[in-house]
Design an enzyme around this catalytic site. Structure first.
Site, PDB file in Angstrom:
ATOM      1  CB  THR A 152      12.902   1.852   7.241  1.00  0.00           C
ATOM      2  OG1 THR A 152      11.718   1.464   7.921  1.00  0.00           O
ATOM      3  CG2 THR A 152      12.630   1.916   5.754  1.00  0.00           C
ATOM      4  NE  ARG A 180       3.366  -1.687  11.683  1.00  0.00           N
ATOM      5  CZ  ARG A 180       4.480  -1.136  11.225  1.00  0.00           C
ATOM      6  NH1 ARG A 180       5.388  -1.876  10.617  1.00  0.00           N
ATOM      7  NH2 ARG A 180       4.694   0.143  11.379  1.00  0.00           N
ATOM      8  CB  VAL A 181       1.376  -4.000   6.167  1.00  0.00           C
ATOM      9  CG1 VAL A 181       2.164  -3.327   5.052  1.00  0.00           C
ATOM     10  CG2 VAL A 181       1.303  -5.507   5.906  1.00  0.00           C
ATOM     11  N   GLY A 182       3.410  -1.723   7.557  1.00  0.00           N
ATOM     12  CA  GLY A 182       3.695  -0.308   7.785  1.00  0.00           C
ATOM     13  C   GLY A 182       3.664   0.517   6.516  1.00  0.00           C
ATOM     14  CG  ASP A 183       6.423   3.731   6.368  1.00  0.00           C
ATOM     15  OD1 ASP A 183       6.643   3.083   7.403  1.00  0.00           O
ATOM     16  OD2 ASP A 183       7.330   4.207   5.656  1.00  0.00           O
ATOM     17  CB  THR A 203      13.293   5.877   8.284  1.00  0.00           C
ATOM     18  OG1 THR A 203      13.594   5.022   9.391  1.00  0.00           O
ATOM     19  CG2 THR A 203      13.929   7.227   8.524  1.00  0.00           C
TER      20      THR A 203
HETATM   21  N1  GLY Z   1       8.841   2.470   8.797  1.00  0.00           N
HETATM   22  C1  GLY Z   1       8.746   1.074   8.731  1.00  0.00           C
HETATM   23  C2  GLY Z   1       7.548   0.517   9.360  1.00  0.00           C
HETATM   24  O1  GLY Z   1       6.910   1.181  10.177  1.00  0.00           O
HETATM   25  O2  GLY Z   1       7.207  -0.609   9.067  1.00  0.00           O
END
Ligand code: GLY
Length: 283
Positions: A152, A180-183, A203
């Site tokens: 990130t 999958r989608v992250g933060d 990150t």
């Molecule tokens: N920090 C970015 C993700 O996990 O997608």
């Protein structure tokens, strides 16, 4: 006095890539500083910083995005304006050169906060955001296979008018499940900003960051009067202690004080303004 602080990702940056990842952060901080020094807004500054890092091959947003388990590139980005808590976020985007431009278009032109998938990218078309060939985001052969893990890029800024903003962009974690989608596009998890308090950009492991709602939790501590450095250390350490997952965060409070911390082996970053110009690959 304006301040900008950027990160280029938290991970085990190999020694031979540290200088290059820090150089990418410094270039981004310089671009954002030029915006702030000319009287530009914090939003313009963080967007400029993230755009710069999306173009930097050893930072894994935009160019250098990591394929999922099916070999597909899917990108996320988010932007928060601290003045009115306006947000723009985009998730699971097909290849596009600057995902942060879509987050900006959503913030500026959509009544919604989060748009997902190919239709999200289509929303950006009238504002100059277009798909690109996956090859355009591919890493140069000498970099490919080495830099994945630097997931990130992010920026926080305070402008001369006291406005705060935060922005993130990611090319995702390598080999992740295809859906999958992250933060990053989840406002309050990876990113948050509030002119009355501060700004945060995270990150590292999105799963860990989501589980502790890292960015907004950091702002709660700033609101209580804690120094950003103490907040960054306590919150990231607590995330790792509670979830077993690692990451990092950059913080800026409304007074221009900064903080950063990571539980990964390294995190590249750069700052302009505030306590002075600085950069590095460790907290
Ligand atoms: N920090 C970015 C993700 O996990 O997608």
């Amino acid at each position: 006095m304006p301040v900008v602080l950027v990160h280029g990702g938290a991970w085990a940056i190999p020694a031979r890539w540290r200088a290059d990842t820090v150089a990418g952060c410094e270039a981004a901080a310089d671009v954002a500083w030029a915006v702030l020094a000319a009287g530009g807004s914090a939003v313009d500054a963080v967007v400029a910083a993230v755009r710069s890092m999306e173009d930097h091959p050893t930072l894994s947003a935009g160019v250098g995005a990591a394929p999922d388990a099916h070999g597909e590139l899917r990108l996320d980005a988010a932007l928060v304006r601290g003045t009115d808590l306006a947000c723009g976020a985009a998730a699971w985007l097909p290849p596009t050169r600057h995902p942060i431009d879509l987050a900006r278009a959503i913030l500026d032109h959509s009544p919604h906060v989060l748009l997902v998938g190919p239709d999200a990218l289509a929303f950006g078309a009238p504002y100059g955001v277009s798909p690109c060939a996956p090859e355009e985001l591919a890493l140069p052969p000498d970099v490919a296979g080495i830099v994945w893990g630097c997931d990130t890029v992010g920026a926080v800024a305070l402008d001369d008018a006291g406005r705060l903003a935060s922005a993130l962009s990611t090319g995702g974690t390598p080999g992740r499940h295809p859906a999958r989608v992250g933060d990053v596009p989840l406002i309050g998890c990876g990113t948050y900003a509030d002119d009355a308090v501060g700004a945060a950009a995270a990150t590292g492991s999105g799963e860990g960051i989501i589980r502790v709602v890292l960015a907004r939790s950091c702002l709660a501590d700033l609101e209580a009067g804690q120094h950003p450095q103490a907040v960054a250390e306590a919150r990231v350490q607590a995330m790792t202690a509670r979830t077993g997952l690692t990451g990092g965060v950059i913080l800026l409070d409304r007074h221009g004080q900064t903080g950063l911390f990571h539980t990964t082996p390294a995190m590249c970053w750069a700052r302009r303004g505030g306590a002075g110009s600085a950069s590095g690959w460790a907290a």
